[in-house]
Scaffold this active site. Structure first.
Site, PDB file in Angstrom:
ATOM      1  N   ASP A  20      29.371  44.175  38.439  1.00  0.00           N
ATOM      2  CA  ASP A  20      29.400  43.879  39.865  1.00  0.00           C
ATOM      3  C   ASP A  20      29.266  45.234  40.570  1.00  0.00           C
ATOM      4  OD1 ASP A  20      30.073  42.696  42.392  1.00  0.00           O
ATOM      5  OD2 ASP A  20      32.106  43.472  42.111  1.00  0.00           O
ATOM      6  N   ASP A  22      30.165  45.997  44.483  1.00  0.00           N
ATOM      7  CA  ASP A  22      31.158  46.279  45.504  1.00  0.00           C
ATOM      8  C   ASP A  22      32.566  46.169  44.950  1.00  0.00           C
ATOM      9  OD1 ASP A  22      29.234  46.663  47.542  1.00  0.00           O
ATOM     10  OD2 ASP A  22      28.924  44.495  47.567  1.00  0.00           O
ATOM     11  N   ASP A 196      35.476  43.096  39.890  1.00  0.00           N
ATOM     12  CA  ASP A 196      36.815  43.191  40.456  1.00  0.00           C
ATOM     13  C   ASP A 196      37.359  41.821  40.881  1.00  0.00           C
ATOM     14  OD1 ASP A 196      34.845  43.166  42.614  1.00  0.00           O
ATOM     15  OD2 ASP A 196      36.607  43.271  43.917  1.00  0.00           O
TER      16      ASP A 196
HETATM   17 MG   LIG Z   1      33.086  42.961  43.957  1.00  0.00          MG
END
Ligand SMILES: [Mg+2]
Lengths: 249, 698
Positions: A20, A22, A196
């Site tokens: 991922d 961000d 995250d």
């Molecule tokens: Mg993310």
């Protein structure tokens, strides 16, 4: 330190590793905060609106846009937020201001989004090992590609998928499937997902049978139940050490 | 309100710097240093605290008064007890006051001292953070080893009990604020430092020079002087009516130390050494023409080290050199760590031996010092030997700072010569726009512009052109080598009364004149309005950077032969996207629908510039590699904002702070790109090691 939550049969080197972007490769919230602040200062300068009005209406605009475009890439579009914000404030179609705020936002965002330590080393190590690496990320392609370029990672990844390509954000499995097909891998491949967000990244990739790693730092909460990752880690150095150990075996 | 203030105060950092500061706290060396301090403030009560400072503070707390000094003397206190001004008193009062209350409540005699020592710890931490900010591009680890874990720092503050930490922290804080261009706050910090310990006044002229060099005689230095003056007056003048203040603070024996080292001149006269050394250090800083934070801190540290060498031993003064020594150690990496450590040990040993009566050390109730009483080393020879060891190590550090920190610093070497930039364009208004934009960015005070051709028309200029007669012969000789073919186009649109031979000799002489004679003035950059490729080779050697600007109807890539692209040349080509019709005129000021092309040598700047342009401005950029494979051709489209340009510049020019630029001077659009290109070349030029240059070209 890497923590294991689910006992896998035995961990082996994957056929691919998906990342991922961000809040995984860099810390999202400080950058976003600095960028919103800069956009406010600009709006204050151009339109003379005060802090309270700006942030109240910005939140409102954001929620409206998100509601209309739920779970799509454009639902994250700052340009749409700012355009709506200006409309909410009663300024009619100030297109240049909206564009200016968007540019100010992303410019400041980039300046305040340094990669986490160890990310570059890990990625170049994976390239050395010839393990394919890919990005699967929400938001529109243009800004995500700008980010990767700013990080100097523009030609590091073997494939990139943004939710704009699918029309639906993660955990929509088509995002992961498209990335695997871009990497020429069957859907049943042994791949890792590093992200995250317990819902979009961990839950989403688990449905496809990935080994999931959750990046933990300020404000990131470990997923529970269906969203519990196989592993969690705080530093990319630790993740690299784990892979190095797997290579030795 | 507080939030806004803190936001303002913290704008100089990005997230990156904040993260580096945060990570400092997780370093094992930080934790170690912190634990040692924690132990020391809990269990070690320095003798000078209990003998002098605590009675003073206690008296002030018992009978609060705006004149604590007279108050203290009136109750029979010792006159040496607290030779410090109001900002020192008020720094120590709050926590000591809390301790005082706690002591009274618990019928104890411990917390007042603890509060006092805790205050030192807070300032100690403040100094660490200030140093971390000043050395933010270097290793945190070395900073923690050389400052936070320095035996000398721990010894002076927590075992010996000196308070010099407070004024030094305020002084370094002031320097931090200057580097963020917050001159009024910096002046107030300086005033606080001086009011804490009056001898801080000797740092003031150095700081004035620093600001003047960075900003010229502008509003900044006026703000600084006015605020420093007001601050110093407010913090000191009211107390001049206090007898106690005069006796305890102004008549301190510290000042006497400045005059205690001298060379006797016959029977009657003395030559004081310390003022001479001080003036020399002032001169050293004064001589730095284009000053960077590095050079300023090292030169100032060098000055303080020299003072330390020539004053009689006083543990408090040792603290003066510590931040500068730390700065130098952090900057130069590992090789000076050992000398620094030895200096630490020698200074501790020396303080133990020489100031014996003041340095009883208690660990809990065990009395450890002074060394001479326990080991019976009360021997003059040993004292002298230990003093010599400390001073010679100080001298060694000073010499290293001079040689490696200063005289071999390429910025220092290169700052003696102004940067000569030749700039030429086929369109005067475009040229003027670019020149004006540089003027705004650098500050017109630091720029001299030579319009070479115009100079020649003014006959009266000869009187000072021929100022340097000694060079006349050289020039005539040089002139004979001029290739007249090349000079053919030189004066195409100028009216000259002189022959071509004369023109060239005049320009060469002008540059020489500027280079040699304006050294000592503030000219940092000379812009020569002429085309360098048409100049004779003797002249070319004087030119550091060449900027050529073309406004053309279409991109003339094919016309750029390889030999045209000489090193250090910045070629900027403005051309319309569509070919324009014949009646339409190409104007310089309207950049809409234009494209901007430039060439960069492979490996210099281009990949970073491309990346930043695309990601920050979200605009398009095209690249090609020239046929000979030595140049990258960059074609920019779209018009970047002024803020975009400023951000790219900050990311691309690593030592941009050293150039003291005016942030508002960045331009939008392609002129901004020209600014970035030119500034990158200037920064590169200033950091270039001149010795290498000699090696390559001589
Ligand atoms: Mg993310």
């Amino acid at each position: 330190m890497i923590k294991q939550y689910l006992k896998n049969k035995n961990l082996t080197l994957p056929k691919a590793i998906l990342f991922d972007t961000d809040n995984t490769l860099y810390e999202y919230h400080p950058a976003n905060k600095a960028a919103e602040e800069a956009a406010f200062l600009k709006a204050n300068n151009l339109l003379g609106i005060n802090r309270k009005t700006f942030f109240e209406n910005y939140q409102k605009a954001r929620l409206e846009v998100k509601k209309n475009l739920s779970n799509t890439a454009s639902g994250h579009s700052r340009l749409l937020y700012f355009q709506r914000l200006i409309e909410l404030l009663g300024f009619r179609a100030q297109l240049l201001v909206a564009l200016d705020l968007e540019q100010t936002f992303w410019r400041t965002f980039l300046a305040n989004a340094p990669l986490f330590p160890g990310v570059e080393n890990l990625l170049s190590y994976l390239r050395q090992l010839k393990i394919p690496i890919g990005i699967v990320t929400d938001l529109t392609s243009h800004i995500q590609l700008r980010k990767l370029t700013y990080f100097g990672l523009e030609d590091t990844f073997d494939a990139v998928v943004t939710s704009e390509e699918i029309g639906s954000d993660k955990p929509d499995k088509r995002n992961f499937e498209l990335l695997l097909s871009k990497l020429d891998l069957p859907l049943t491949s042994n791949f890792w997902m590093i992200g995250d967000d317990p819902y979009s990244d961990i839950f989403g990739a688990k449905k496809l049978g990935a080994v999931t790693f959750q990046k933990i730092h300020n404000g990131v909460i470990l997923g529970k139940g269906e969203q519990l990752p196989d592993f969690s880690f705080k530093n990319f150095e630790d993740l690299q050490a784990l892979i190095q150990n797997l290579v030795k075996i | 309100m507080f939030k806004r203030l803190s936001r303002k105060a913290f704008t100089p950092y990005g997230i990156k710097d904040q993260r580096a500061l945060n990570s400092l706290h997780y370093d094992p060396f930080f934790i170690f240093g912190f634990l040692v301090r924690f132990y020391l403030i809990l269990f070690v009560n320095p003798n000078i605290h209990s003998k002098w400072f605590i009675p003073f503070i206690k008296n002030t707390l018992n009978n609060f008064s705006f004149d604590p000094w007279s108050n203290f003397l009136n109750t029979g206190g010792e006159v040496f007890a607290f030779p410090y001004g109001i900002s020192m008193v008020s720094s120590y009062l709050p926590l000591s006051g809390l301790g005082f209350v706690a002591d009274n409540l618990s019928n104890n005699n411990y917390f007042l001292g603890l509060g006092f020592r805790l205050t030192s710890l807070i300032f100690d931490y403040g100094l660490l953070i200030s140093l971390a900010i000043l050395t933010r591009n270097y290793s945190n680890k070395i900073l923690l080893i050389t400052y936070w874990c320095s035996p000398l720092v721990l010894f002076l503050t927590y075992i010996h009990g000196q308070l010099d930490l407070i004024p030094i922290t305020l002084l370094i804080g002031s320097i931090c604020l200057i580097s963020w261009n917050r001159f009024r706050a910096a002046a107030l910090f300086l005033a606080l430092a001086i009011s804490a310990k009056f001898s801080m006044i000797i740092a003031t002229p150095l700081i004035f020079i620093y600001i003047q060099r960075r900003k010229g005689f502008g509003i900044e230095i006026i703000h600084f002087i006015v605020f420093a003056f007001i601050g110093i007056s407010l913090l000191n003048l009211p107390f001049l009516i206090s007898n106690g203040f005069i006796e305890m603070v102004l008549k301190t024996r510290e000042i006497g130390r400045l005059y205690s080292v001298f060379i006797p001149y016959g029977d009657q006269l003395k030559l004081y050494i310390t003022p001479i050394i001080y003036l020399l250090s002032l001169y050293l800083v004064w001589r730095l023409k284009r000053i960077t934070q590095d050079l300023f801190l090292i030169a100032t540290g060098l000055g303080f080290f020299s003072l330390l060498i020539f004053i009689p031993p006083a543990p408090g003064w040792l603290f003066w050199v510590i931040p500068f020594l730390v700065y130098y150690q952090v900057k130069s990496g590992k090789d000076i760590l050992i000398i620094g450590f030895l200096f630490n040990l020698a200074a501790i040993l020396n303080s133990l031996i020489i100031n014996s009566s003041e340095t009883y050390i208690y660990f809990l109730t065990y009395k450890i010092g002074p060394i001479d009483s326990s080991l019976n080393l009360n021997n003059d020879f040993l004292k002298n030997l230990s003093f010599t060891a400390q001073q010679s190590l100080a001298l060694l550090v000073a010499i290293r700072m001079y040689i490696y920190g200063l005289s071999r610093n390429s910025f220092y070497i290169n700052s003696n010569d102004p940067v000569v930039i030749s700039f030429s364009a086929n369109n005067n208004s475009l040229l003027n726009d670019i020149y004006m934009s540089m003027n705004k960015l650098i500050g017109s005070k630091f720029i001299s512009k030579i319009h070479a051709s115009k100079f020649i028309n003014k006959s009266n200029i000869n009187s000072y052109l021929f100022y340097e007669d000694s060079n006349k012969k050289d020039l005539i000789k040089n002139n004979s080598q001029i290739n007249y073919e090349n000079a053919k186009n030189f004066s195409s649109n100028q009216k000259f009364n002189f022959t071509k031979k004369n023109q060239l000799s005049l320009i060469a002489r002008l540059i020489k004149y500027f280079k040699n004679k304006l050294d000592k003035s503030k000219t940092d950059y000379i812009f020569i309005n002429d085309d360098v490729s048409l100049m004779p080779s003797t002249l070319k050697k004087q030119i550091d950077i060449t900027l050529k600007v073309f406004l053309v109807e279409k991109d003339k890539l094919n016309e750029f032969k390889n030999d045209y692209l000489i090193a250090n040349t910045i070629n900027c080509i403005f051309s319309p996207i569509k070919s324009i019709s014949q009646n339409e005129k190409l104007t310089a000021n309207n950049f809409k629908n234009k494209r901007f092309t430039t060439y960069l040598p492979i490996g210099f700047l281009h990949s970073q510039l491309i990346r930043l342009y695309i990601s920050i401005c979200a605009l398009h950029i095209d690249t090609e590699i020239t046929k000979n494979g030595q140049w990258v051709k960059l074609i920019f489209e779209g018009e970047p904002d002024q803020e975009d340009i400023a951000q790219i510049a900050r990311a691309i020019i690593p030592k941009i702070d050293d150039l003291s630029l005016n942030e508002a001077g960045w331009q939008n659009g392609y002129i901004g790109l020209v600014q970035i290109l030119l500034l990158s070349h200037i920064s590169e030029h200033l950091q270039k090691d001149q010795r290498l240059k000699l090696l390559n070209f001589s």
